[in-house]
Design a protein around this motif. Structure first.
Motif, short mmCIF file in Angstrom:
data_model
loop_
_atom_site.label_atom_id
_atom_site.label_comp_id
_atom_site.label_asym_id
_atom_site.label_seq_id
_atom_site.Cartn_x
_atom_site.Cartn_y
_atom_site.Cartn_z
N UNK A 198 0.85 -1.20 0.00
CA UNK A 198 0.00 0.00 0.00
C UNK A 198 0.88 1.25 0.00
N UNK A 199 0.46 2.24 -0.79
CA UNK A 199 1.26 3.47 -0.87
C UNK A 199 1.06 4.36 0.34
N UNK A 200 -0.10 4.24 0.99
CA UNK A 200 -0.46 5.18 2.07
C UNK A 200 0.04 4.76 3.44
N UNK A 201 0.25 3.45 3.63
CA UNK A 201 0.62 2.99 4.98
C UNK A 201 2.13 3.13 5.18
N UNK A 202 2.49 3.76 6.32
CA UNK A 202 3.92 4.02 6.54
C UNK A 202 4.46 3.32 7.79
N UNK A 203 3.55 2.78 8.62
CA UNK A 203 3.97 2.13 9.87
C UNK A 203 2.94 1.04 10.18
N UNK A 204 3.43 -0.11 10.63
CA UNK A 204 2.52 -1.23 10.90
C UNK A 204 2.79 -1.79 12.31
N UNK A 205 1.73 -1.97 13.09
CA UNK A 205 1.85 -2.65 14.38
C UNK A 205 1.02 -3.92 14.33
N UNK A 206 1.62 -5.03 14.80
CA UNK A 206 0.89 -6.32 14.80
C UNK A 206 0.69 -6.76 16.24
N UNK A 207 -0.59 -6.95 16.63
CA UNK A 207 -0.85 -7.44 17.99
C UNK A 207 -0.94 -8.96 17.95
N UNK A 208 -0.09 -9.60 18.76
CA UNK A 208 -0.07 -11.06 18.77
C UNK A 208 0.15 -11.59 20.17
N UNK A 209 0.02 -12.91 20.32
CA UNK A 209 0.35 -13.55 21.60
C UNK A 209 1.84 -13.85 21.59
N UNK A 210 2.53 -13.60 22.71
CA UNK A 210 3.99 -13.76 22.74
C UNK A 210 4.47 -15.12 22.22
N UNK A 211 3.66 -16.20 22.45
CA UNK A 211 4.14 -17.52 21.98
C UNK A 211 4.20 -17.59 20.45
N UNK A 212 3.48 -16.68 19.78
CA UNK A 212 3.51 -16.68 18.30
C UNK A 212 4.61 -15.77 17.75
N UNK B 113 0.28 1.58 21.84
CA UNK B 113 1.64 1.41 21.31
C UNK B 113 1.90 2.25 20.05
N UNK B 114 0.90 3.02 19.59
CA UNK B 114 1.12 3.84 18.39
C UNK B 114 2.20 4.88 18.65
N UNK B 115 3.01 5.21 17.66
CA UNK B 115 4.02 6.25 17.86
C UNK B 115 3.36 7.58 18.22
N UNK B 116 4.05 8.39 19.01
CA UNK B 116 3.53 9.72 19.38
C UNK B 116 3.32 10.50 18.08
N UNK B 117 2.19 11.19 18.00
CA UNK B 117 1.94 11.99 16.80
C UNK B 117 1.05 11.28 15.78
N UNK B 118 0.79 9.99 15.99
CA UNK B 118 -0.11 9.28 15.06
C UNK B 118 -1.52 9.84 15.24
N UNK B 119 -2.09 10.45 14.21
CA UNK B 119 -3.41 11.07 14.43
C UNK B 119 -4.54 10.28 13.79
N UNK B 120 -4.24 9.44 12.80
CA UNK B 120 -5.27 8.59 12.20
C UNK B 120 -4.74 7.17 12.07
N UNK B 121 -5.63 6.21 12.23
CA UNK B 121 -5.17 4.82 12.21
C UNK B 121 -6.16 3.94 11.46
N UNK C 4 10.24 -6.37 4.86
CA UNK C 4 9.50 -5.14 4.54
C UNK C 4 10.38 -3.90 4.67
N UNK C 5 10.02 -2.87 3.90
CA UNK C 5 10.75 -1.60 3.97
C UNK C 5 10.15 -0.71 5.06
N UNK C 6 8.90 -0.99 5.41
CA UNK C 6 8.22 -0.16 6.42
C UNK C 6 8.57 -0.64 7.83
N UNK C 7 8.57 0.28 8.82
CA UNK C 7 8.76 -0.18 10.19
C UNK C 7 7.57 -1.02 10.65
N UNK C 8 7.85 -2.19 11.24
CA UNK C 8 6.79 -3.06 11.75
C UNK C 8 7.11 -3.43 13.19
N UNK C 9 6.14 -3.23 14.09
CA UNK C 9 6.36 -3.55 15.50
C UNK C 9 5.42 -4.65 15.96
#
Ligand code: C5P
Length: 226
Positions: free
Chosen positions: A41-55, A91-99, A68-73
């Motif tokens: 996607x051209x618009x997405x610049x940061x990705x956070x994935x919520x998972x269970x620690x065992x995964x 956990x969103x970075x400070x300044x994230x205004x839309x998600x 990936x070239x984008x930061x993923x947490x």
């Protein structure tokens, strides 16, 4: 645009012992298809994935393979989807205004759908991707007696991505925790707080892989695309 992917569920309805997002579709884990679309996607610049620690070791292997070239947490998920999204919002970075929030299990969403949703979110506080329902829907009681038949032209099936102003969605999640609301998507919290949710036309192929039949259908659709 920031993207949160709830991926902390189980494989219960799939009849699997493992997180269904680790099951393979055409030789690749389900989650890697979802991530590939988000990465494209051209618009997405940061990705956070919520998972269970065992995964997390499996998620890290998927990320290594995707490079990936984008930061993923990776973010610790909760016991419900609602709680996983709550953790993601913190956990969103400070300044994230839309998600945008997109279920990991919707692995057929296209990069264009993410881009269309992100563009539309610039003009409203909240939106969902949805499609008009094809079936006639019945409201049924505990004894399986039909109680109502809502007018079909007013019914849309909600999909993800769903998108929101971060500040408002955080307030809605806090209200939900305080009042004990249990919901299956984020728009429901927005609605309960009296905030408007706009519809963006979804994709018929954007199915949520939930049962073994969905897995077979998803493989068929991916094969057609390739
Ligand atoms: O179970 P279902 O498919 O409805 O879950 C929707 C999404 O929410 C899935 O991608 C799943 O991994 C995620 N989920 C989560 N945390 C939970 C339960 C589900 O992130 N505790």
């Amino acid at each position: 645009m920031h993207l949160l992917i709830p991926a902390a569920g189980s494989g219960r309805r799939m009849g699997s012992q493992r997180n269904k997002l680790l099951l393979t579709l055409l030789g690749k884990p389900l989650l890697s298809w979802t991530l590939a679309a988000a990465e494209a996607s051209q618009q997405i610049s940061w990705i956070g994935i919520m998972g269970q620690p065992e995964d997390f070791p499996d998620f890290e292997a998927i990320l290594k393979d995707l490079s990936p070239k984008k930061p993923i947490e990776l973010i610790q998920g909760g016991t419900t989807r609602q709680e996983s999204v709550y953790n993601g919002l913190q956990a969103l970075p400070i300044g994230a205004d839309r998600v945008l929030i997109h279920d990991g299990a919707r692995c057929l969403a296209t990069p264009e759908l993410f881009d269309r949703s992100a563009d539309a979110l610039l003009g409203c506080p909240g939106l969902i991707v949805a499609i008009p329902v094809k079936d006639t829907i019945k409201v049924v009681d505990e004894a399986r007696i039909v109680r109502d038949t809502p007018e079909r032209s007013h019914l849309w099936a909600a999909q993800t991505p769903q998108g929101f102003e971060v500040k408002l969605l955080k307030q809605c999640h806090e209200a939900g925790r305080l009042k004990g609301w249990e919901v299956t998507d984020d728009a429901a919290l927005f609605e309960k707080c009296g905030l408007p949710v706009r519809i963006v036309k979804g994709e018929e192929t954007n199915l949520k892989v939930t049962t073994p039949v969905d897995l077979a259908l998803a493989e068929f659709i991916l094969r057609q695309r390739s």
